[in-house]
Write an enzyme that holds these catalytic residues in place. Sequence first.
Site, PDB file in Angstrom:
ATOM      1  N   GLY A  35       2.092   5.532   2.564  1.00  0.00           N
ATOM      2  CA  GLY A  35       2.411   4.389   3.402  1.00  0.00           C
ATOM      3  C   GLY A  35       2.315   4.670   4.894  1.00  0.00           C
TER       4      GLY A  35
ATOM      5  N   GLY B 145       0.797  -1.225   0.000  1.00  0.00           N
ATOM      6  CA  GLY B 145       0.000   0.000   0.000  1.00  0.00           C
ATOM      7  C   GLY B 145       0.822   1.263   0.000  1.00  0.00           C
ATOM      8  CB  CYS B 146       4.113   2.202   0.514  1.00  0.00           C
ATOM      9  SG  CYS B 146       3.676   1.486   2.100  1.00  0.00           S
ATOM     10  CD  GLN B 147       3.741   7.026  -5.866  1.00  0.00           C
ATOM     11  OE1 GLN B 147       4.747   7.733  -5.880  1.00  0.00           O
ATOM     12  NE2 GLN B 147       2.556   7.476  -6.241  1.00  0.00           N
ATOM     13  CB  SER B 148       8.524   4.193  -1.320  1.00  0.00           C
ATOM     14  OG  SER B 148       7.840   4.443  -0.114  1.00  0.00           O
TER      15      SER B 148
END
Lengths: 417, 141
Positions: free
Chosen positions: B124, B54-57
Amino acid sequence: MSDLAAPAEATVLDVARVRRDFPILDREVHGKPLIYLDNAATSQTPIQVIDCLDDYYRRLNANIHRGLHTLADEATAAYEGSRDKVRDFLGAADRREIVFTRGTTEAINLVANGWGRAHLRAGDEVLVSRMEHHSNIVPWQLLAEELGIVIRVIPVDERGVLDLAAYRTLFSERTKLVAVNHVSNAFGTINPVRELAEEAHRHGALILVDGAQATPHQVVDVQAIGADFYAFSGHKVYGPTGIGALYGRLELLEAMRPWQGGGEMIATVSFEAGTTYAPVPHKFEAGTPAIAEGVALGAALDWVTATGLEAIGAWEDQLLRRATLGVSRIDGLRLLGTAPDKAGVLSFVVDGAHAQDIGLLIDQLGVAIRTGHHCAQPLLAQFGVDATCRASFAAYNTLDEVDAFVAALERVIGMVR
Amino acid sequence: MSIDTTAEQAQQELLEEFELFDNWMDRYQYIIDLGKQLPDFPDEWKCDEHKIQGCQSNVWMRHRLEEGRLHFDAISDAAIVSGLIAVLLRIYSDRPPAEIRDTQPDFLAALGLDKHLSPTRSNGLHAMLNRIYEVAERAAA
């Protein structure tokens, strides 16, 4: 610019005048003037389109096609007038070849479900390029799961250019369709769609072109391209969200089954005698459509045409060149997508600075760019990244904004490293 | 790192530190610098089990229970998220599970982080908080 866009001497764009048409450009973000460089995701809306939406609800609002009263008649005329504008915008021969959809995604799903289900059998092949947006991949994967069709992937080289030699070898007697974008949303590569179409037709296959990223930047002529289907979205070409169109060759549309059933798309409905469908394009437009947005799409295309797509494209080329030069001087920055023919998109990664950090920090300086996979994970995976930063340009962006973007980028990279 | 203070006190300290800065670019710089001081997170810990979706990173978080206190280690390949991890660990790490469970993330609103790092930006932060609360909930049960 591609050979299809073309004219050597484009008129020069009066950017200051263009900017006056976009009220949103006056706003600030975090106390800084907005520099909007996320145009490949959605373009901003000129006052002519905003006024058109406003005027529609103030003067015309009615359900279309079946009413006998004046408002219904005027709303129908405005909506159908937009269909003519889309026909002219795409260079289609016949207004019946224009189906209104919610956008490119729905247009592609319409082809997959309306044409694909009727004509594809287990083992038939669809060629899809590695640089497609997920919206031109997943509908075919859904069909593959259900019907057992085979997806073959057209490879992309290290510049982000389609491998045409490989493309030619992918055809077999089972190839029924080529599904490619005209311009890549992730890298900005302009694909040689006319050549791709010729090759497809030589093998008896059809071609569907996703034009979402091409229509804002260049003149499109579906007949010159030889496209069998061509899709685009209103909100990327200065129009409203929730409206777009599918062009389909008349004989193909006429042979296609409806996808969605409902009002508007029928001729007669009977439990006993069965149901017959309205003629194209209406048999693909079940239910009350996005009427206001459809009318306003016409206003957007009017705006684009009056402003001049050649001039817009030439201006965006200058912006892209300036930005490319500017960011190239940044240590550790790698451009993704270095095709000789590109439109409007600058995609990059930076050593020691995650795209997410850049996106968040540069927003603090008023600069809107996009970070992430751009709904093109297969393409990014080939380049070994799962996210890039993407700046994308439109008619109203200025060289000063490009310079401010580069300076802001340098500043935020310095913060992270 | 937090043996001598409570989660409550840690939140208060962070608040005071953030008040030293009058603009968000400086606050971000401070967050990034906090992230750079995170303890090492060896590559062998960067496995799917520790990964937070659920995080872009990429974010990895592991925990262990030691003498009644939950210790968290975490890292991200993005600088701001690493900084947020540092903030979270100061508040939540090395505390009894029940204290972690009962500590509301008031600092998000107090620091203005909820506005700047809303969940829709897929940074996140909320996914990490959820993981911390889940772990604490299980350990406290």
